[in-house]
Design a protein around this motif. Structure first.
Motif, PDB file in Angstrom:
ATOM      1  N   ASN A 139       0.819  -1.225   0.000  1.00 20.01           N
ATOM      2  CA  ASN A 139       0.000   0.000   0.000  1.00 20.01           C
ATOM      3  C   ASN A 139       0.844   1.263   0.000  1.00 20.01           C
ATOM      4  OD1 ASN A 139      -2.288  -1.609   0.123  1.00 20.01           O
ATOM      5  ND2 ASN A 139      -2.286  -1.608   2.353  1.00 20.01           N
ATOM      6  N   GLN A 140       2.147   1.110  -0.259  1.00 16.82           N
ATOM      7  CA  GLN A 140       3.107   2.224  -0.280  1.00 16.82           C
ATOM      8  C   GLN A 140       3.233   2.910   1.076  1.00 16.82           C
ATOM      9  OE1 GLN A 140       5.104   2.560  -2.918  1.00 16.82           O
ATOM     10  NE2 GLN A 140       3.968   0.849  -3.765  1.00 16.82           N
ATOM     11  N   LYS A 141       3.018   2.186   2.151  1.00 13.26           N
ATOM     12  CA  LYS A 141       3.203   2.702   3.505  1.00 13.26           C
ATOM     13  C   LYS A 141       4.503   2.142   4.067  1.00 13.26           C
ATOM     14  CE  LYS A 141      -1.654   3.213   4.636  1.00 13.26           C
ATOM     15  NZ  LYS A 141      -2.738   2.777   5.517  1.00 13.26           N
ATOM     16  N   ILE A 142       5.175   2.952   4.858  1.00 16.29           N
ATOM     17  CA  ILE A 142       6.411   2.510   5.488  1.00 16.29           C
ATOM     18  C   ILE A 142       6.068   1.732   6.755  1.00 16.29           C
ATOM     19  CG2 ILE A 142       8.517   3.265   6.624  1.00 16.29           C
ATOM     20  CD1 ILE A 142       8.630   5.564   4.665  1.00 16.29           C
ATOM     21  N   LYS A 143       6.611   0.533   6.875  1.00 14.79           N
ATOM     22  CA  LYS A 143       6.365  -0.337   8.029  1.00 14.79           C
ATOM     23  C   LYS A 143       7.690  -0.718   8.661  1.00 14.79           C
ATOM     24  CE  LYS A 143       1.938  -1.584   7.192  1.00 14.79           C
ATOM     25  NZ  LYS A 143       0.896  -2.292   7.743  1.00 14.79           N
ATOM     26  N   LYS A 144       7.678  -0.811   9.977  1.00 14.07           N
ATOM     27  CA  LYS A 144       8.841  -1.288  10.720  1.00 14.07           C
ATOM     28  C   LYS A 144       8.413  -2.534  11.474  1.00 14.07           C
ATOM     29  CE  LYS A 144      12.085   0.022  14.344  1.00 14.07           C
ATOM     30  NZ  LYS A 144      12.454   1.064  15.312  1.00 14.07           N
ATOM     31  N   VAL A 145       9.124  -3.624  11.261  1.00 11.96           N
ATOM     32  CA  VAL A 145       8.772  -4.881  11.919  1.00 11.96           C
ATOM     33  C   VAL A 145       9.967  -5.423  12.708  1.00 11.96           C
ATOM     34  CG1 VAL A 145       6.986  -5.546  10.277  1.00 11.96           C
ATOM     35  CG2 VAL A 145       9.312  -6.252   9.872  1.00 11.96           C
ATOM     36  N   ASN A 146       9.636  -6.094  13.790  1.00 19.98           N
ATOM     37  CA  ASN A 146      10.622  -6.749  14.631  1.00 19.98           C
ATOM     38  C   ASN A 146      10.754  -8.184  14.141  1.00 19.98           C
ATOM     39  OD1 ASN A 146      12.072  -8.003  16.685  1.00 19.98           O
ATOM     40  ND2 ASN A 146      11.049  -6.864  18.301  1.00 19.98           N
ATOM     41  N   LEU A 147      11.959  -8.577  13.726  1.00 13.88           N
ATOM     42  CA  LEU A 147      12.184  -9.926  13.199  1.00 13.88           C
ATOM     43  C   LEU A 147      12.623 -10.901  14.274  1.00 13.88           C
ATOM     44  CD1 LEU A 147      14.017  -9.108   9.869  1.00 13.88           C
ATOM     45  CD2 LEU A 147      11.590  -9.062  10.383  1.00 13.88           C
ATOM     46  N   GLY A 148      12.829 -10.418  15.478  1.00 10.17           N
ATOM     47  CA  GLY A 148      13.232 -11.291  16.570  1.00 10.17           C
ATOM     48  C   GLY A 148      14.716 -11.194  16.858  1.00 10.17           C
ATOM     49  N   TYR A 149      15.204 -12.153  17.604  1.00  8.57           N
ATOM     50  CA  TYR A 149      16.585 -12.151  18.068  1.00  8.57           C
ATOM     51  C   TYR A 149      17.473 -12.896  17.079  1.00  8.57           C
ATOM     52  CZ  TYR A 149      14.698 -10.250  22.292  1.00  8.57           C
ATOM     53  OH  TYR A 149      14.066  -9.427  23.177  1.00  8.57           O
ATOM     54  N   CYS A 150      18.509 -12.221  16.641  1.00  5.81           N
ATOM     55  CA  CYS A 150      19.399 -12.717  15.594  1.00  5.81           C
ATOM     56  C   CYS A 150      20.806 -12.825  16.176  1.00  5.81           C
ATOM     57  CB  CYS A 150      19.339 -11.736  14.424  1.00  5.81           C
ATOM     58  SG  CYS A 150      20.340 -12.172  13.025  1.00  5.81           S
ATOM     59  N   ASN A 151      21.417 -14.008  16.094  1.00  6.86           N
ATOM     60  CA  ASN A 151      22.703 -14.184  16.770  1.00  6.86           C
ATOM     61  C   ASN A 151      23.910 -13.735  15.965  1.00  6.86           C
ATOM     62  OD1 ASN A 151      23.015 -16.229  14.915  1.00  6.86           O
ATOM     63  ND2 ASN A 151      23.142 -17.862  16.412  1.00  6.86           N
ATOM     64  N   ASN A 152      23.760 -13.366  14.703  1.00  7.76           N
ATOM     65  CA  ASN A 152      24.926 -12.970  13.913  1.00  7.76           C
ATOM     66  C   ASN A 152      24.850 -11.521  13.440  1.00  7.76           C
ATOM     67  OD1 ASN A 152      22.862 -13.449  12.051  1.00  7.76           O
ATOM     68  ND2 ASN A 152      24.260 -14.154  10.480  1.00  7.76           N
ATOM     69  N   ILE A 153      24.150 -10.661  14.173  1.00  6.75           N
ATOM     70  CA  ILE A 153      24.006  -9.261  13.759  1.00  6.75           C
ATOM     71  C   ILE A 153      25.359  -8.565  13.660  1.00  6.75           C
ATOM     72  CG2 ILE A 153      23.221  -6.992  14.542  1.00  6.75           C
ATOM     73  CD1 ILE A 153      20.689  -8.268  15.492  1.00  6.75           C
ATOM     74  N   ASN A 154      26.194  -8.722  14.663  1.00  5.54           N
ATOM     75  CA  ASN A 154      27.480  -8.011  14.670  1.00  5.54           C
ATOM     76  C   ASN A 154      28.600  -8.799  14.023  1.00  5.54           C
ATOM     77  OD1 ASN A 154      26.481  -5.743  15.814  1.00  5.54           O
ATOM     78  ND2 ASN A 154      27.400  -6.044  17.815  1.00  5.54           N
ATOM     79  N   HIS A 155      28.304  -9.925  13.428  1.00  4.02           N
ATOM     80  CA  HIS A 155      29.329 -10.716  12.777  1.00  4.02           C
ATOM     81  C   HIS A 155      29.472 -10.276  11.326  1.00  4.02           C
ATOM     82  CE1 HIS A 155      28.428 -12.822  16.369  1.00  4.02           C
ATOM     83  NE2 HIS A 155      29.128 -13.890  16.078  1.00  4.02           N
ATOM     84  N   GLU A 156      30.618 -10.494  10.792  1.00  6.66           N
ATOM     85  CA  GLU A 156      30.876 -10.119   9.400  1.00  6.66           C
ATOM     86  C   GLU A 156      30.033 -10.965   8.438  1.00  6.66           C
ATOM     87  OE1 GLU A 156      32.258  -7.392   7.013  1.00  6.66           O
ATOM     88  OE2 GLU A 156      32.769  -7.431   9.120  1.00  6.66           O
ATOM     89  N   SER A 157      29.618 -12.151   8.875  1.00  3.21           N
ATOM     90  CA  SER A 157      28.823 -13.024   8.007  1.00  3.21           C
ATOM     91  C   SER A 157      27.490 -12.385   7.614  1.00  3.21           C
ATOM     92  CB  SER A 157      28.573 -14.368   8.681  1.00  3.21           C
ATOM     93  OG  SER A 157      27.780 -14.200   9.842  1.00  3.21           O
ATOM     94  N   PHE A 158      26.918 -11.602   8.531  1.00  5.11           N
ATOM     95  CA  PHE A 158      25.643 -10.933   8.237  1.00  5.11           C
ATOM     96  C   PHE A 158      25.808  -9.981   7.060  1.00  5.11           C
ATOM     97  CE2 PHE A 158      22.359  -7.738   8.783  1.00  5.11           C
ATOM     98  CZ  PHE A 158      21.244  -8.496   9.099  1.00  5.11           C
ATOM     99  N   ASN A 159      26.805  -9.090   7.138  1.00  2.00           N
ATOM    100  CA  ASN A 159      27.039  -8.133   6.050  1.00  2.00           C
ATOM    101  C   ASN A 159      27.518  -8.822   4.780  1.00  2.00           C
ATOM    102  OD1 ASN A 159      26.204  -5.935   7.485  1.00  2.00           O
ATOM    103  ND2 ASN A 159      28.249  -5.216   7.984  1.00  2.00           N
ATOM    104  N   ASN A 160      28.330  -9.875   4.907  1.00  2.00           N
ATOM    105  CA  ASN A 160      28.803 -10.592   3.718  1.00  2.00           C
ATOM    106  C   ASN A 160      27.642 -11.210   2.947  1.00  2.00           C
ATOM    107  OD1 ASN A 160      31.472  -9.951   4.163  1.00  2.00           O
ATOM    108  ND2 ASN A 160      31.931 -11.858   5.242  1.00  2.00           N
ATOM    109  N   GLU A 161      26.704 -11.813   3.653  1.00  2.00           N
ATOM    110  CA  GLU A 161      25.546 -12.405   2.984  1.00  2.00           C
ATOM    111  C   GLU A 161      24.635 -11.325   2.414  1.00  2.00           C
ATOM    112  OE1 GLU A 161      25.129 -15.558   2.271  1.00  2.00           O
ATOM    113  OE2 GLU A 161      26.958 -16.081   3.352  1.00  2.00           O
ATOM    114  N   LEU A 162      24.490 -10.221   3.137  1.00  2.00           N
ATOM    115  CA  LEU A 162      23.646  -9.122   2.672  1.00  2.00           C
ATOM    116  C   LEU A 162      24.239  -8.459   1.429  1.00  2.00           C
ATOM    117  CD1 LEU A 162      21.003  -7.743   3.479  1.00  2.00           C
ATOM    118  CD2 LEU A 162      22.337  -6.132   4.809  1.00  2.00           C
ATOM    119  N   MET A 163      25.580  -8.393   1.356  1.00  2.00           N
ATOM    120  CA  MET A 163      26.244  -7.775   0.196  1.00  2.00           C
ATOM    121  C   MET A 163      25.992  -8.533  -1.101  1.00  2.00           C
ATOM    122  SD  MET A 163      29.912  -6.149   1.108  1.00  2.00           S
ATOM    123  CE  MET A 163      30.442  -7.035   2.543  1.00  2.00           C
ATOM    124  N   LYS A 164      25.612  -9.788  -0.992  1.00  2.00           N
ATOM    125  CA  LYS A 164      25.310 -10.559  -2.196  1.00  2.00           C
ATOM    126  C   LYS A 164      24.037 -10.052  -2.869  1.00  2.00           C
ATOM    127  CE  LYS A 164      27.429 -14.763  -0.412  1.00  2.00           C
ATOM    128  NZ  LYS A 164      27.170 -16.139   0.047  1.00  2.00           N
TER     129      LYS A 164
END
Length: 173
Positions: A139-164
């Motif tokens: 509907n072209q509205k901005i939404k913010k959602v909580n995805l829960g607890y993620c154990n690799n947020i501060n790890h380089e693996s998170f950004n490496n996978e996201l960069m793909k």
């Protein structure tokens, strides 16, 4: 999980449980102080300014107690839904070209195209391992959602996978 890239790995909500215990304890302390204000009203020699001051104090403490109680109940729901969810926090499906994530408050799956992701928020310090996504819905509205607890947020693996898929700097990481 063929052709799916796991970006955010789900973990148990250990920090969430300590947070809601803190909120409940704080709400009961504030509730105690609000009832303590009521007892001061029965002291002899009171005037109208005295009574009004203590009523304002009582209402303030009572309203803060209710706010922290509601926050505690919100955190209980987030923690419970996170622990019962078997899916990963953030997954990219290469076949559909969409991010798949799960809103832990509503406990539902959401699919979003990469270009509609506006921000990804998460760090051990700022969010206690919680991962949030801000996106534009159908509907072209901005939404913010909580995805829960993620154990690799501060790890380089998170950004490496996201960069793909997308540049992490484009989503605030």
């Amino acid at each position: 999980m063929k052709n799916k890239i796991i970006i955010g790995e789900r973990e148990k909500a250990y920090l969430g449980k300590s947070t809601y215990v803190f909120y409940f304890v704080l709400s009961f302390i504030l509730l105690f102080f609000s009832f303590l204000f009521i007892t001061f009203l029965f002291i002899e020699g009171k005037n109208s300014a005295f009574v009004i001051g203590f009523l304002i104090g009582m209402i303030s403490f009572l309203s803060l107690a209710v706010i922290f109680l509601l926050l505690g109940l919100y955190r209980v729901r987030i923690s419970k839904n996170n622990d019962s969810n078997e899916n990963e926090c953030l997954v990219y499906d290469e076949n559909k070209n969409v991010f798949i994530f799960y809103d832990v408050f509503l406990n539902k799956e959401i699919e979003v195209e990469p270009k509609k992701i506006k921000r990804i928020i998460g760090s051990k310090i700022r969010t206690s391992n919680e991962l949030y996504v801000v996106y534009i819905d159908s509907n072209q509205k901005i939404k913010k959602v909580n995805l829960g607890y993620c154990n690799n947020i501060n790890h380089e693996s998170f950004n490496n996978e996201l960069m793909k898929i997308i540049n992490p700097e484009d989503v605030g990481l």
